[in-house]
Design an enzyme around this catalytic site. Structure first.
Site, PDB file in Angstrom:
ATOM      1  N   HIS A   1       0.868  -1.181   0.000  1.00 41.72           N
ATOM      2  CA  HIS A   1       0.000   0.000   0.000  1.00 41.72           C
ATOM      3  C   HIS A   1       0.902   1.227   0.000  1.00 41.72           C
ATOM      4  O   HIS A   1       1.275   1.726   1.059  1.00 41.72           O
ATOM      5  CB  HIS A   1      -0.898   0.022   1.246  1.00 41.72           C
ATOM      6  CG  HIS A   1      -1.874  -1.085   1.306  1.00 41.72           C
ATOM      7  ND1 HIS A   1      -2.926  -1.188   0.443  1.00 41.72           N
ATOM      8  CD2 HIS A   1      -1.970  -2.148   2.126  1.00 41.72           C
ATOM      9  CE1 HIS A   1      -3.631  -2.274   0.738  1.00 41.72           C
ATOM     10  NE2 HIS A   1      -3.064  -2.874   1.753  1.00 41.72           N
TER      11      HIS A   1
ATOM     12  N   LYS B   1     -13.613   0.905   8.669  1.00 36.97           N
ATOM     13  CA  LYS B   1     -14.530   1.516   7.701  1.00 36.97           C
ATOM     14  C   LYS B   1     -15.938   0.960   7.865  1.00 36.97           C
ATOM     15  O   LYS B   1     -16.929   1.653   7.656  1.00 36.97           O
ATOM     16  CB  LYS B   1     -14.023   1.277   6.275  1.00 36.97           C
ATOM     17  CG  LYS B   1     -14.853   1.970   5.189  1.00 36.97           C
ATOM     18  CD  LYS B   1     -14.060   2.101   3.900  1.00 36.97           C
ATOM     19  CE  LYS B   1     -13.911   0.779   3.193  1.00 36.97           C
ATOM     20  NZ  LYS B   1     -15.106   0.432   2.401  1.00 36.97           N
TER      21      LYS B   1
END
Length: 978
Positions: A167, A628
């Site tokens: 990432h 999330k």
């Protein structure tokens, strides 16, 4: 040319002067800020003119010393910002971005020197050893009467894995990082030349005269900043996976290669001081892994050949490091056999080397006729170079053609078949020296490096989403007409039964020639490539396969079946060379983790498989998606509970459980100080083994400088030992757990009501944050969304989700829902506040959670966030969006109030003055940059709706570039991206 003199911003001086609890004198920090500000301003005056510098200082002075935006409407700020041309806006954005990164350099050096000064103070007996250091840990274990045999047992199995992920949220270009490193070196030298120039009595309105050496160095720094100013901060093209590997491996090349031997030396000395009879840990107790080039979950760019090339790239880099080290030994080991005895084993090996590699003998025998160590090292160098050249050839032709390069035969002594052969030769030299009473520290250091890094440098973890494997098996079985019912239509029990039977068959399932669809073929080829990787590099290069979105037992067995077909699992013996690791990410998956693992442990086939893997099971827990999905408090609590239940289950089955923590860089994705995070885990879940992801955005702050890298590695190792031997008493208090369960449940409800149940939230998010502009940043080979074209939250990756809220200064994923949950709990009974304060004082998990919330609240700025809403919301939705904003703002202020009540602080971060100073130091300059960003994004989004006016003034490319530069600047100022 001498630099113009400007007064330092009063806000910065006030911030630095506030601090009284620092290990180094504040005068040093103030002086450095003074120097860097003047250098920054002098370059900008020459490049942009005095008017631009005055404008920047004016914008910054409009913000309060605390770094919060002025109350809306900030007419004076808006008037200045809206009057800027696009060129002026871009210039201001770039200037602030460079300023932030210069401040980062100073602060990083300051942190490094604090650590060094603390070590000096401890040696002098002027201060106690700080938590998180080996020299604090072992005396503390002795003070608490931990039996030495317990300590020895834990140290013997100490296994720390730090995994650099794929990432790449680090937004700063590699080119810019090089310039920053050069400036850091020059600033350190300038500090040495000006040592004693600063004092608490200095008048910061005037600079003291510098020596000519210091003045010359100051001009060099200015030149470097000027070159930086003329370097584009934005990547011109999307980085490839290999580019990302190059960026990540840079830290191994520059810092980590040398850090590990120093880390071992620290733990060895500290242990000996307190427990002289205990043996230190094995050299390779701390190793590194990587997802870069091997993580294919949602990244279509990661193909089998990319993983192969990444492995070759890693091997090439570490062999080059070894070549450099051995060259250093050639210069060092000038020992003459006329003066000392040489071991028989070494002399015998030299005779064999002459036979196997006569060209080396002919070249160096005369030169080193009395220096056998140098001659032996020349043979070693030649083998290393041959191994490197062979590796380059394998990299060039790719994995499918690798058979063209002949495998290394046992009779071929001109090349190393593996790192163990190289290590054996180094030990031969070391033992010969030891027999003569000599010791070479550089040689011992190299041996330790080989033990840690081998010929692979970092272990590559393969990762793929569970549905991809299921889809591949569905196509395979349908194409070959193996099942009466399509595989994907079978029930879970039917899948498990079929997979279990298939795993025990000796016949192949998949034909050698592949005729399936492209993606199924790629899945199969990934496993075949992995088998070839292990054959060429050894199992160490890649022996972990992670299944993201694991939801069932069949998800794990599917991977084991695909591994069997590639020869990575032997059904006859139950042995295998790959460990299958389920990744539980969502709240539902975390809650179901125990059930899934228990069903797996109950399968005789799977238990037999684990028995051949030292009864070791690795399980990965994801922080990003659970956050999330359910919010910060709920996510952290579900992960905590999952660890408790999984550890208890593993103990019942006699299995050694290793938790792999998929932490992000930002708090909203599980980030934060690693030492505190380790101690916050359930004590029984860490038994000397831990695996943690290190995200791209934190690499620079943790691994750019050797001392800081060592400090980070030491705190991780200390935390693992401490958590295992001094577990928290909270694990035995059920009432604590029930209280947090209630708080997490309510927090999740509040979070989901806003994020998932409010029909306007998705549009609000896309229109009042720079999410669309972020997707244009060329910082990652991975798409921002799992599904192209969709704008729903489920397809949006956690990184851009957090990144966007951070840019607009909401930082909402890190705190929303916490305030209401605790506030309602406190309202039930006034004495509950005392309980929360008790938790904060005594329970590491709760303290760490609250501290992370406090930090993100301090970085948030709801005044500037309101401005984003006002400026970017469509006119027709202004009222609706302001209602949403007020809902968010009310939760923010409620959370601030609750956090201050629990911590007892008057202001956020009062308990961490250094962090408070760091946040405030940046916030004041981030505010005007936020106003500029909102203005540029507004112009960019109006571009298509007002083609005549806007297109005549600016191009879309120019507007987008300006917006992206502000994103770059704010990310540097916040020291956070995703």
């Amino acid at each position: 040319m001498s630099s113009p003199t400007f007064s330092l911003s009063e806000s910065l001086i006030q911030i630095v002067n506030q601090e009284t609890d620092l290990r180094l004198s504040d005068s040093r920090l103030r002086y450095r800020i003074k120097i860097i500000e003047e250098l920054w301003q002098s370059v900008l005056v020459q490049e942009c003119g005095q008017g631009m510098v005055d404008l920047l200082l004016q914008l910054r002075s409009m913000c309060s010393p605390e770094g919060q935006a002025p109350q809306y409407p900030a007419q004076e700020v808006l008037k200045v910002v809206e009057s800027l041309s696009l060129e002026e806006s871009i210039t201001a954005a770039r200037a602030f971005a460079i300023y932030f990164q210069l401040i980062n350099i100073i602060e990083q050096q300051y942190e490094q020197e604090e650590q060094q000064q603390a070590q000096i103070d401890r040696i002098k007996g002027e201060s106690k050893f700080l938590d998180g250091t080996f020299r604090w840990l072992f005396p503390e274990l002795k003070r608490q009467n931990v039996p030495p045999r317990f300590i020895q047992d834990l140290i013997d199995k100490l296994d720390i894995r730090l995994v650099f992920t794929a990432h790449p949220t680090e937004i700063v270009r590699h080119t810019i990082r090089d310039k920053q490193r050069q400036i850091a070196v020059m600033l350190k030298e300038l500090d040495r030349l000006t040592d004693g120039t600063y004092s608490d009595d200095i008048d910061y309105g005037q600079m003291m005269p510098l020596s000519w050496e210091a003045e010359n160095l100051r001009e060099q720094i200015a030149d470097e900043i000027r070159l930086w100013w003329h370097t584009d901060e934005l990547n011109q093209s999307k980085p490839t996976v290999i580019d990302e590997a190059d960026y990540t491996l840079h830290y191994f090349d520059e810092v980590l290669y040398d850090a590990i031997p120093d880390l071992y030396e620290r733990v060895e000395k500290a242990l000996t001081e307190t427990f002289p009879h205990l043996n230190p840990p094995k050299y390779n107790f701390c190793k590194f892994g990587s997802w870069v080039g091997s993580d294919r979950d949602g990244n279509p760019s990661v193909k089998p050949d990319i993983t192969w090339r990444t492995a070759c790239y890693q091997r090439g880099l570490v062999i080059e490091k070894y070549i450099s080290s051995v060259n250093g030994l050639v210069r060092l080991l000038s020992v003459s056999q006329n003066l000392i005895d040489i071991s028989t084993d070494l002399l015998t090996s030299l005779g064999q080397d002459q036979t196997h590699m006569p060209e080396v003998y002919n070249q160096f025998a005369v030169r080193y006729r009395q220096e056998p160590y140098r001659l032996k090292l020349q043979y070693i160098l030649k083998r290393l170079r041959n191994t490197r050249d062979r590796n380059d050839r394998l990299n060039e032709i790719g994995w499918q053609a690798a058979d063209q390069v002949m495998p290394i035969k046992p009779t071929d002594h001109s090349v190393y078949s593996g790192a163990k052969d190289f290590e054996t030769e180094l030990r031969l030299v070391a033992n010969s020296l030891k027999g003569s009473g000599l010791h070479c520290k550089a040689l011992q250091t190299l041996i330790r490096q080989v033990e840690v890094y081998g010929f692979h440098l970092a272990n590559l973890d393969i990762r793929q989403e569970s549905r991809k494997h299921s889809g591949a098996i569905t196509e395979i079985t349908s194409s070959l007409k193996i099942l009466d019912t399509p595989y994907d239509q079978l029930s879970e029990s039917e899948k498990v039964n079929w997979l279990t039977k298939e795993l025990q068959t000796l016949r192949p399932l998949i034909p050698a020639d592949l005729h399936f669809g492209d993606f199924t073929n790629e899945i199969i080829e990934t496993f075949r490539m992995l088998a070839k990787l292990q054959q060429e590099f050894s199992i160490e290069i890649c022996n972990t396969y992670i299944i993201s979105m694991s939801e069932s037992v069949s998800d794990v067995l599917e991977v084991l079946l695909l591994a069997k077909e590639a020869g990575l699992y032997n059904p006859a013996t139950g042995t295998g060379s790959v460990s299958v690791v389920p990744l539980f990410e969502t709240v539902e998956d975390l809650q179901g983790a125990k059930r899934i693992m228990q069903e797996l442990f109950d399968l005789r086939l799977y238990r037999n498989y684990l028995n051949h893997h030292e009864h070791r099971q690795e399980v990965m827990l994801g922080y990003s998606d659970s956050n999330k999905d359910s919010g910060f408090l709920s996510s952290n609590w579900e992960i905590y509970k999952a660890q408790l239940s999984l550890q208890k289950l593993a103990e019942q089955y006699g299995i050694w459980l290793c938790i792999f923590h998929g932490r992000g860089g930002s708090v909203g994705r599980g980030g934060g100080p690693t030492y505190q995070a380790i101690l916050a885990q359930p004590g029984r879940s860490i038994k000397g083994a831990i695996k943690i992801t290190e995200q791209g955005e934190v690499l620079a702050s943790k691994y750019s400088l050797l001392e800081i890298a060592l400090h980070n590695l030491e705190t991780v190792a200390t935390g693992v030992i401490q958590a295992a031997l001094l577990p928290s008493s909270s694990d035995t208090l059920g009432s604590w757990l029930q209280t947090l369960e209630d708080l997490a449940t309510r927090s999740r409800q509040v979070y989901r009501e806003l994020i998932h149940e409010n029909p306007n939230l998705v549009d609000f998010f896309h229109e009042v944050t720079p999410i669309e502009e972020i997707s244009h940043l060329q910082i990652s080979s991975r798409p921002a969304r799992r599904s192209a074209g969709k704008k729903d939250l489920s397809s949006l990756r956690a990184i851009p989700w957090v990144f966007s809220w951070t840019q607009s200064r909401f930082l909402l994923p890190s705190w929303y829902g916490v305030g209401t949950a605790i506030d309602e709990f406190l309202q039930q009974h006034p004495e509950h506040l005392t309980l929360m304060q008790f938790f904060y004082e005594k329970w590491p998990f709760f303290r760490t959670t609250i501290s992370k919330v406090e930090m993100t609240l301090a970085k948030s700025d709801l005044q500037i966030a309101r401005h984003y809403v006002r400026e970017l919301a469509p006119a027709a939705k202004q009222e609706l969006y302001m209602q949403l904003f007020e809902q968010i703002a009310n939760e923010y202020y409620r959370t601030c109030k609750i956090i201050l009540q629990i911590t007892g602080h008057h202001q956020l971060l009062d308990g961490d003055p250094s962090l408070q100073r760091s946040v405030q130091l940046r916030n004041g300059s981030i505010v005007p940059l936020g106003f500029i960003q909102a203005a540029l994004i507004k112009r960019l989004r109006q571009y298509n709706s007002d083609p005549i006016n806007l297109r005549s003034r600016y191009s879309r490319t120019e507007l987008l570039r300006g917006a992206l530069l502000t994103i770059n600047g704010i990310a540097a100022g916040m020291r956070n991206t995703g």
